[in-house]
Motif scaffolding. Structure first.
Motif, PDB file in Angstrom:
ATOM      1  N   LEU A  80      81.641  85.057  26.194  1.00 18.25           N
ATOM      2  CA  LEU A  80      80.707  84.978  27.322  1.00 18.25           C
ATOM      3  C   LEU A  80      81.446  85.003  28.652  1.00 18.25           C
ATOM      4  O   LEU A  80      81.043  85.696  29.596  1.00 18.25           O
ATOM      5  N   GLU A  81      82.540  84.269  28.752  1.00 15.43           N
ATOM      6  CA  GLU A  81      83.301  84.244  30.004  1.00 15.43           C
ATOM      7  C   GLU A  81      83.974  85.583  30.272  1.00 15.43           C
ATOM      8  O   GLU A  81      84.042  86.037  31.417  1.00 15.43           O
ATOM      9  N   HIS A  97      80.004  85.621  32.308  1.00 13.13           N
ATOM     10  CA  HIS A  97      79.210  84.399  32.365  1.00 13.13           C
ATOM     11  C   HIS A  97      80.113  83.242  32.800  1.00 13.13           C
ATOM     12  O   HIS A  97      81.307  83.254  32.528  1.00 13.13           O
ATOM     13  N   TRP A 123      75.893  78.730  29.593  1.00 11.06           N
ATOM     14  CA  TRP A 123      76.603  79.664  30.462  1.00 11.06           C
ATOM     15  C   TRP A 123      75.586  80.424  31.287  1.00 11.06           C
ATOM     16  O   TRP A 123      74.489  80.703  30.835  1.00 11.06           O
ATOM     17  N   ARG A 124      75.991  80.792  32.513  1.00  9.06           N
ATOM     18  CA  ARG A 124      75.121  81.551  33.413  1.00  9.06           C
ATOM     19  C   ARG A 124      75.753  82.888  33.744  1.00  9.06           C
ATOM     20  O   ARG A 124      76.877  82.925  34.225  1.00  9.06           O
ATOM     21  N   PRO A 125      74.998  83.976  33.538  1.00 11.29           N
ATOM     22  CA  PRO A 125      75.469  85.275  34.007  1.00 11.29           C
ATOM     23  C   PRO A 125      74.889  85.611  35.380  1.00 11.29           C
ATOM     24  O   PRO A 125      75.185  86.636  35.942  1.00 11.29           O
ATOM     25  N   TYR A 136      70.250  81.543  32.169  1.00  4.17           N
ATOM     26  CA  TYR A 136      71.345  80.895  31.463  1.00  4.17           C
ATOM     27  C   TYR A 136      71.087  80.879  29.969  1.00  4.17           C
ATOM     28  O   TYR A 136      69.962  80.973  29.519  1.00  4.17           O
TER      29      TYR A 136
END
Length: 132
Positions: free
Chosen positions: A23-24, A28, A40-42, A46
């Motif tokens: 994700l990172e 995100h 996680w937020r893109p 979230y």
């Protein structure tokens, strides 16, 4: 109207580095963290991954009713290939290697990955290569 969050019940992998790394890498940012989950937020939405306190199995099975996999768009086929290569160093394994990168069809350039917990992701090139 699109949802602002998606909550995905899970087993063990909520705090494992495989999904967090992916994700990172996809852009995100870790938004929240607690004993049995992470989010996680893109952007304005979230994604929540949380281990249920009432598990009915000891492993995720994508073939049972419920979540089969998550799919993410990536920039292009080069990004798909690089992520698939990098993912192997972060606990992911390529699914359908005999059909990679066209396991989803000739016009679908993607990597299907699974981690040790049985969770599957699909990384799809936004601009697949043109077939001549």
């Amino acid at each position: 109207m699109s949802p602002t969050s998606a909550e995905i019940p899970c087993h063990r992998f909520a705090g494992r580095p495989t999904l967090g790394w992916l994700l990172e890498t996809l852009g995100h940012t870790l938004f929240q963290s607690w004993d049995n989950g992470r989010s996680w937020r893109p952007g304005p939405t979230y994604l929540v991954l949380e281990q249920s306190p009432a598990l009915t199995a000891d492993r995720h099975d994508r073939c049972r009713p419920g979540l089969n996999h998550l799919a993410f768009h990536v920039e292009d086929e080069t990004a798909v290939d690089q992520l698939a290569t990098d993912a192997a160093r972060h606990g992911w394994h390529l699914l359908f290697p005999d059909r990679h990168p066209h396991a989803g069809g000739a016009q679908h350039y993607a990597a299907y990955l699974e981690n040790d917990d049985g969770f599957e992701v699909e990384l799809v090139a936004i601009d697949p290569p043109q077939q001549n």
